[in-house]
Each structure stands twice: as structure tokens, then as C-alpha cells.
Design a protein around this motif. Structure first.
Motif, PDB file in Angstrom:
ATOM      1  N   ALA A 206       0.860  -1.188   0.000  1.00  0.00           N
ATOM      2  CA  ALA A 206       0.000   0.000   0.000  1.00  0.00           C
ATOM      3  C   ALA A 206       0.895   1.236   0.000  1.00  0.00           C
ATOM      4  CB  ALA A 206      -0.909   0.005   1.225  1.00  0.00           C
TER       5      ALA A 206
ATOM      6  N   TYR B 187       1.748   4.825   1.442  1.00  0.00           N
ATOM      7  CA  TYR B 187       1.580   5.613   2.655  1.00  0.00           C
ATOM      8  C   TYR B 187       2.312   6.937   2.477  1.00  0.00           C
ATOM      9  CZ  TYR B 187       0.329   1.145   4.828  1.00  0.00           C
ATOM     10  OH  TYR B 187      -0.254  -0.049   5.133  1.00  0.00           O
TER      11      TYR B 187
ATOM     12  N   GLU C 100       2.227  -3.314   5.395  1.00  0.00           N
ATOM     13  CA  GLU C 100       2.115  -2.726   6.729  1.00  0.00           C
ATOM     14  C   GLU C 100       3.167  -3.278   7.687  1.00  0.00           C
ATOM     15  OE1 GLU C 100      -1.259  -1.955  10.176  1.00  0.00           O
ATOM     16  OE2 GLU C 100      -1.712  -3.266   8.493  1.00  0.00           O
TER      17      GLU C 100
ATOM     18  N   ILE D 129      -3.668   5.620   4.001  1.00  0.00           N
ATOM     19  CA  ILE D 129      -3.343   4.851   2.798  1.00  0.00           C
ATOM     20  C   ILE D 129      -3.759   5.672   1.584  1.00  0.00           C
ATOM     21  CG2 ILE D 129      -3.848   2.770   1.468  1.00  0.00           C
ATOM     22  CD1 ILE D 129      -4.213   1.314   4.147  1.00  0.00           C
TER      23      ILE D 129
END
Length: 168
Positions: free
Chosen positions: A8, A10, A62, A86
Motif C-alpha cells: 500500500a 503511505y 504494513e 493509505i
């Protein structure tokens, strides 16, 4: 691996004027990252200026957030509702497209409307499209990208709008 987490994007908050140093450290640590910059001419010299001051975007699972936190000049992840925010892939792609396709790109805050919460947009939602400007909302960051464009680059195709070949 069976416990493989999805990647993801960030947003990472850095110390002021340390975006390039942090990006270089991420490169050494083999952390995929993106540091959006705009090219400017100052005193007849080409320089890079961050589009989002004090932000670098990282693309990690994560479980690897400790690698980011332990990097020099990183203050923290950008949080939203108690969780690291996110950034959807399509918003990172939109930032890349804007910086690639337009010379004059700026970031503006999305005005907050009293009396209600705004639902996040599913994609790059056009806020304004005129003869010389396009504004596209980045809902996950609470801002919009603004680009100045020549009117000759805008065409209307059966109700949708196209700018530099991108449909909005």
C-alpha cells in the motif's frame, strides 16, 4: 510466503527540506518510494521543488513500517482517524500524470464544507475544468492538484472531458 501482506502507498512526514535525503535513504534500504517534484527555473538554473513539502510516499506492506520509522529525518507516517493514511494507487498515478504532462502544477487544500463529512471520491474527481485550468481532487490527501493548460489541449468527447489524452 503465506503471510504476504499487500503493498500500500503511505504518506511519510519528513523533517523540513529533508525529502531528498529521506528518498535517498529509502533507495539504499530498497524501499519503493515516490518523491513528487516540479521542475522550476530560478536564476537561470533548473531546480527541483517538492510538490508536497515534507512528504515522501512509500509503497510497503504494513509489516515493514518499522523500516520507514527507523529512517533518519522521518518524523512519522501521516495519520487519518488513528491509522496511517493509505493513498490509493490511482491517486499516486494521477500525481505522476500531472507532473509528467503539465508544467505548472500546484497543490491547494480542498475547502471544508460546514455541516457534513465528504465521502471520498472513487477516482480523480474534476473540481474545475476551464479554458486554462484543471483541478483534480486527491481525496485521501484532502487536497487538489491544479494545472494551467492551454485551451487547445482540452477536447470534449461525448460528455466526458479529455486533457492531454487523460479522461476525467
Amino acid at each position: 510466503m503465506f503471510n504476504e501482506q499487500p503493498l500500500a502507498w503511505y504518506a511519510v512526514y519528513t523533517r523540513p527540506k529533508c525529502e531528498k535525503k529521506v528518498a535517498d535513504l529509502f533507495t539504499r534500504k530498497k524501499v519503493e518510494h515516490y518523491r513528487p517534484v516540479k521542475q522550476l527555473v530560478r536564476a537561470r538554473k533548473m531546480i527541483e521543488e517538492p510538490l508536497f513539502p515534507s512528504y515522501v510516499f512509500v509503497h510497503i506492506p504494513e509489516s515493514r513500517n518499522w523500516v520507514v520509522r527507523e529512517t533518519d529525518n522521518v518524523v512519522n507516517f501521516v495519520y487519518w482517524l488513528g491509522q496511517p493514511a493509505i493513498i490509493p494507487d490511482h491517486e499516486i498515478a494521477l500525481i505522476r500524470h500531472f507532473l509528467r504532462d503539465y508544467e505548472e502544477v500546484t497543490v491547494e487544500q480542498v475547502p471544508i464544507q460546514a455541516g457534513g463529512e465528504r465521502a471520498p471520491a472513487a477516482g480523480g474527481k474534476i473540481i474545475q475544468l476551464s479554458s486554462n485550468r484543471v483541478k483534480v481532487e486527491l481525496s485521501s490527501l484532502g487536497c487538489m492538484l491544479v494545472a494551467r493548460i492551454p485551451s487547445r489541449e482540452i477536447t470534449v468527447i461525448t460528455g466526458s472531458k479529455t486533457v492531454n489524452g487523460h479522461h476525467y
